[in-house]
Design a protein around this motif. Sequence first.
Motif, PDB file in Angstrom:
ATOM      1  N   THR A  73     -59.329 100.234 -55.334  1.00 18.64           N
ATOM      2  CA  THR A  73     -60.068 100.136 -56.589  1.00 18.64           C
ATOM      3  C   THR A  73     -58.096  99.359 -57.235  1.00 18.64           C
ATOM      4  O   THR A  73     -58.530  98.583 -58.354  1.00 18.64           O
ATOM      5  CB  THR A  73     -60.294 101.272 -58.303  1.00 18.64           C
ATOM      6  OG1 THR A  73     -61.123 101.943 -57.791  1.00 18.64           O
ATOM      7  CG2 THR A  73     -59.892 100.969 -59.351  1.00 18.64           C
ATOM      8  N   ALA A  74     -57.462 100.485 -56.897  1.00 21.53           N
ATOM      9  CA  ALA A  74     -55.695  99.292 -57.298  1.00 21.53           C
ATOM     10  C   ALA A  74     -55.803  97.857 -57.110  1.00 21.53           C
ATOM     11  O   ALA A  74     -55.122  97.322 -58.098  1.00 21.53           O
ATOM     12  CB  ALA A  74     -55.179  99.996 -56.709  1.00 21.53           C
ATOM     13  N   TYR A  83     -60.506  93.780 -63.914  1.00 23.08           N
ATOM     14  CA  TYR A  83     -60.569  95.019 -64.358  1.00 23.08           C
ATOM     15  C   TYR A  83     -62.568  95.387 -64.327  1.00 23.08           C
ATOM     16  O   TYR A  83     -62.807  96.658 -64.002  1.00 23.08           O
ATOM     17  CB  TYR A  83     -60.642  94.649 -65.524  1.00 23.08           C
ATOM     18  CG  TYR A  83     -58.852  95.275 -65.504  1.00 23.08           C
ATOM     19  CD1 TYR A  83     -58.003  94.059 -65.642  1.00 23.08           C
ATOM     20  CD2 TYR A  83     -58.980  96.151 -66.214  1.00 23.08           C
ATOM     21  CE1 TYR A  83     -57.214  94.324 -65.792  1.00 23.08           C
ATOM     22  CE2 TYR A  83     -56.644  96.046 -65.598  1.00 23.08           C
ATOM     23  CZ  TYR A  83     -56.320  94.956 -65.816  1.00 23.08           C
ATOM     24  OH  TYR A  83     -54.532  94.822 -65.731  1.00 23.08           O
ATOM     25  N   LYS A  84     -63.830  94.881 -64.485  1.00 23.13           N
ATOM     26  CA  LYS A  84     -64.786  94.965 -63.967  1.00 23.13           C
ATOM     27  C   LYS A  84     -65.449  95.583 -63.066  1.00 23.13           C
ATOM     28  O   LYS A  84     -65.379  97.008 -63.442  1.00 23.13           O
ATOM     29  CB  LYS A  84     -65.819  93.682 -64.581  1.00 23.13           C
ATOM     30  CG  LYS A  84     -67.094  93.929 -64.581  1.00 23.13           C
ATOM     31  CD  LYS A  84     -68.304  92.653 -65.280  1.00 23.13           C
ATOM     32  CE  LYS A  84     -69.291  92.884 -64.833  1.00 23.13           C
ATOM     33  NZ  LYS A  84     -70.173  91.991 -65.259  1.00 23.13           N
ATOM     34  N   LEU A  90     -64.696 102.846 -59.074  1.00 24.85           N
ATOM     35  CA  LEU A  90     -64.341 104.195 -59.702  1.00 24.85           C
ATOM     36  C   LEU A  90     -66.212 105.102 -59.573  1.00 24.85           C
ATOM     37  O   LEU A  90     -65.769 106.048 -59.567  1.00 24.85           O
ATOM     38  CB  LEU A  90     -63.918 104.182 -60.922  1.00 24.85           C
ATOM     39  CG  LEU A  90     -62.301 103.627 -60.203  1.00 24.85           C
ATOM     40  CD1 LEU A  90     -61.420 104.252 -62.051  1.00 24.85           C
ATOM     41  CD2 LEU A  90     -61.623 104.157 -59.767  1.00 24.85           C
ATOM     42  N   HIS A  91     -66.713 104.495 -60.184  1.00 24.90           N
ATOM     43  CA  HIS A  91     -67.842 105.324 -59.999  1.00 24.90           C
ATOM     44  C   HIS A  91     -69.269 105.429 -59.758  1.00 24.90           C
ATOM     45  O   HIS A  91     -68.929 106.567 -59.143  1.00 24.90           O
ATOM     46  CB  HIS A  91     -69.153 104.148 -61.817  1.00 24.90           C
ATOM     47  CG  HIS A  91     -68.971 103.986 -62.570  1.00 24.90           C
ATOM     48  ND1 HIS A  91     -68.995 105.312 -63.105  1.00 24.90           N
ATOM     49  CD2 HIS A  91     -68.658 103.117 -63.684  1.00 24.90           C
ATOM     50  CE1 HIS A  91     -68.479 104.694 -65.430  1.00 24.90           C
ATOM     51  NE2 HIS A  91     -68.737 103.586 -64.968  1.00 24.90           N
ATOM     52  N   ARG A  92     -68.078 104.335 -58.337  1.00 19.22           N
ATOM     53  CA  ARG A  92     -68.746 104.671 -57.187  1.00 19.22           C
ATOM     54  C   ARG A  92     -67.782 105.974 -56.489  1.00 19.22           C
ATOM     55  O   ARG A  92     -69.138 106.994 -55.547  1.00 19.22           O
ATOM     56  CB  ARG A  92     -69.260 103.567 -56.102  1.00 19.22           C
ATOM     57  CG  ARG A  92     -70.073 102.487 -56.418  1.00 19.22           C
ATOM     58  CD  ARG A  92     -69.777 101.663 -55.348  1.00 19.22           C
ATOM     59  NE  ARG A  92     -70.398 101.604 -53.854  1.00 19.22           N
ATOM     60  CZ  ARG A  92     -70.108 100.234 -52.783  1.00 19.22           C
ATOM     61  NH1 ARG A  92     -69.075  99.807 -53.329  1.00 19.22           N
ATOM     62  NH2 ARG A  92     -70.149 100.757 -52.046  1.00 19.22           N
ATOM     63  N   GLU A 117     -56.747 106.770 -61.774  1.00 17.77           N
ATOM     64  CA  GLU A 117     -56.776 105.606 -62.063  1.00 17.77           C
ATOM     65  C   GLU A 117     -57.096 104.781 -62.677  1.00 17.77           C
ATOM     66  O   GLU A 117     -56.613 103.919 -63.179  1.00 17.77           O
ATOM     67  CB  GLU A 117     -57.240 105.552 -60.898  1.00 17.77           C
ATOM     68  CG  GLU A 117     -57.079 103.564 -60.573  1.00 17.77           C
ATOM     69  CD  GLU A 117     -55.817 103.262 -59.465  1.00 17.77           C
ATOM     70  OE1 GLU A 117     -54.761 104.352 -59.534  1.00 17.77           O
ATOM     71  OE2 GLU A 117     -55.434 103.013 -59.542  1.00 17.77           O
ATOM     72  N   ARG A 118     -58.281 105.586 -63.703  1.00 15.18           N
ATOM     73  CA  ARG A 118     -58.884 105.241 -64.655  1.00 15.18           C
ATOM     74  C   ARG A 118     -57.872 104.592 -65.906  1.00 15.18           C
ATOM     75  O   ARG A 118     -58.093 103.811 -66.356  1.00 15.18           O
ATOM     76  CB  ARG A 118     -60.635 106.187 -65.336  1.00 15.18           C
ATOM     77  CG  ARG A 118     -61.185 105.163 -66.234  1.00 15.18           C
ATOM     78  CD  ARG A 118     -62.721 105.946 -66.633  1.00 15.18           C
ATOM     79  NE  ARG A 118     -63.387 105.429 -65.665  1.00 15.18           N
ATOM     80  CZ  ARG A 118     -63.673 106.315 -64.923  1.00 15.18           C
ATOM     81  NH1 ARG A 118     -62.895 107.462 -64.691  1.00 15.18           N
ATOM     82  NH2 ARG A 118     -64.324 106.711 -64.059  1.00 15.18           N
ATOM     83  N   MET A 119     -56.733 105.958 -66.320  1.00 14.76           N
ATOM     84  CA  MET A 119     -55.950 105.948 -67.508  1.00 14.76           C
ATOM     85  C   MET A 119     -55.283 104.853 -66.859  1.00 14.76           C
ATOM     86  O   MET A 119     -54.439 104.482 -67.599  1.00 14.76           O
ATOM     87  CB  MET A 119     -55.612 107.014 -67.355  1.00 14.76           C
ATOM     88  CG  MET A 119     -54.046 107.406 -68.127  1.00 14.76           C
ATOM     89  SD  MET A 119     -53.507 109.089 -68.058  1.00 14.76           S
ATOM     90  CE  MET A 119     -51.803 108.733 -69.306  1.00 14.76           C
ATOM     91  N   GLN A 120     -54.802 104.655 -66.141  1.00 19.33           N
ATOM     92  CA  GLN A 120     -54.051 103.435 -65.610  1.00 19.33           C
ATOM     93  C   GLN A 120     -54.406 102.125 -65.976  1.00 19.33           C
ATOM     94  O   GLN A 120     -53.245 100.905 -66.903  1.00 19.33           O
ATOM     95  CB  GLN A 120     -53.241 103.995 -63.912  1.00 19.33           C
ATOM     96  CG  GLN A 120     -52.382 104.960 -63.887  1.00 19.33           C
ATOM     97  CD  GLN A 120     -52.230 104.937 -62.941  1.00 19.33           C
ATOM     98  OE1 GLN A 120     -52.549 104.477 -61.842  1.00 19.33           O
ATOM     99  NE2 GLN A 120     -50.858 105.769 -61.645  1.00 19.33           N
TER     100      GLN A 120
END
Length: 504
Positions: A73-74, A83-84, A90-92, A117-120
């Motif tokens: 993800t990163a 980003y999309k 991340l949902h996976r 990771e989502r917050m970052q």
Amino acid sequence: MTQKTFIILASLYLCCVRIGAADIAKSDLQQRAETEEKAGNIAAARYNFIRAFEEYADKGKPQQAVACGVKATALYYQRDNLYKEAFEFLHRVEHVIAAARLNAPSSAALQYAVTKERMQMYMKLRKSDNAQNQLSILEKQARIAKDEELSNDLLYTKAIFYYTFGQNEKGNAVFREMATKLTALKEYDKVEDVYKTLIANGRRSNNASMVAQSYQSYIAWKDSVNALKTADEIGALKQQIVEQESVIAEKDSSLASRGGIITALCILAAILAVVLCIGTVILLRFLFLTRNQKKTIRREKENNALKAKFISNISAQLNPTLQRLDSHIPEVKALQDFSQHIQTLAELEKDITEEVETEEVQIPAFCKNLVEQIRDSVKTNVNVTTDVPNMSTHVNRSYVSHILLHLLGNAAVYTPEGGHITLEYKKRSAHKCQFLISNTGETIPSEKQEEVFKPFVEVRDLTTGDGLGLPICKQMAIKMGGDLEIDPDYTRGTRFVLSLYDGH
């Protein structure tokens, strides 16, 4: 606090975050991904982290899967700003955690890494409300996980959030709480490094107030720590004196025991010598067996190569005779096709490492031509469509045409009347594109989705097909630096995905 400051602070405390797989052996795919990342090959590193994530998930190893998933993800957004794709991936990762059915603390610990990771990403996008919402979720997950390291990381993450969005007073309060906690644990070096980083960042951003406040707090903390260290050293010295006095007293009270100790040491040395000799024999035997195993493996590889060459030679020798037979006879035609497919598969495997040539093709015209070639093969009322952008790409026209025509031909056979066949093209990133062929009808069982790409897995009636079509397509995809797979998440029928990488 600037974006650059945030990145420096985040990297400093990253070592405190634990997903739980640090001491577990890494798979070959994960090691390959880390090597590519160090070399700066971001697309290749991301691709291998995704494959490692999928491999770990399939093997029921959620901790390692989440570690690789978060890393992939990163790599989506840190340089390519995808980003999309990052949010979707991340949902996976969350689906894998849910499917693992872990207990509440273990599940929360893994979810913590995903939420962080989502917050970052939201912080990098400067979306404070979204980031604040993720921070609230992190607090709940840290409480459920009951993990001391996550609790420490939560404090630091809070400080980073407040500094990022200009809430310096809240950031300082959380930072002091974290410094007090680490000081109590006697992790002085970590606290000192963070103080120094804050001072350096204040100077870099010309924030005199922040520099003065940080330096004043650092000096006060340093004085208190020096006092604590001095007290610890004095206590340690006193403990050593007590221990030494106890040792002297024991020695003075029992001189006779020394002889017993010496005797015991001699016996122990003799035992160790015997063990060492036995260990040496075992080691030499192991080395001998290992050398023999390497020879056996090398012979097996040579035998497999000879077998492949032998089969190819047989096919080549039979081909002239088969061509003189009447190809209108179904059995003869099946043998001719089987012989040709064996030769094609053998040539692909033999030259698998050779690079293939590419040429620029216009996607709409290319896909339209392929669809027109199979229209006469579809059943009544079957709708065949394309969904492609008006753009061009570089591919090996011969291999890609062969693969897509084979998949479209199969779709025409297995799509029932009134069904639908779709050929799509997707540009996933600067270094990845996909052709997707979907058809309605029955799905391929999950346990057979890997088998369809393997040759010679079952005895077949050649007049109904030799089963080498998909293995040949798979080898062509690999030879182009890509892959051919079945989409396991597609439930309205069957979807094949041809992925091409590294500019192909």
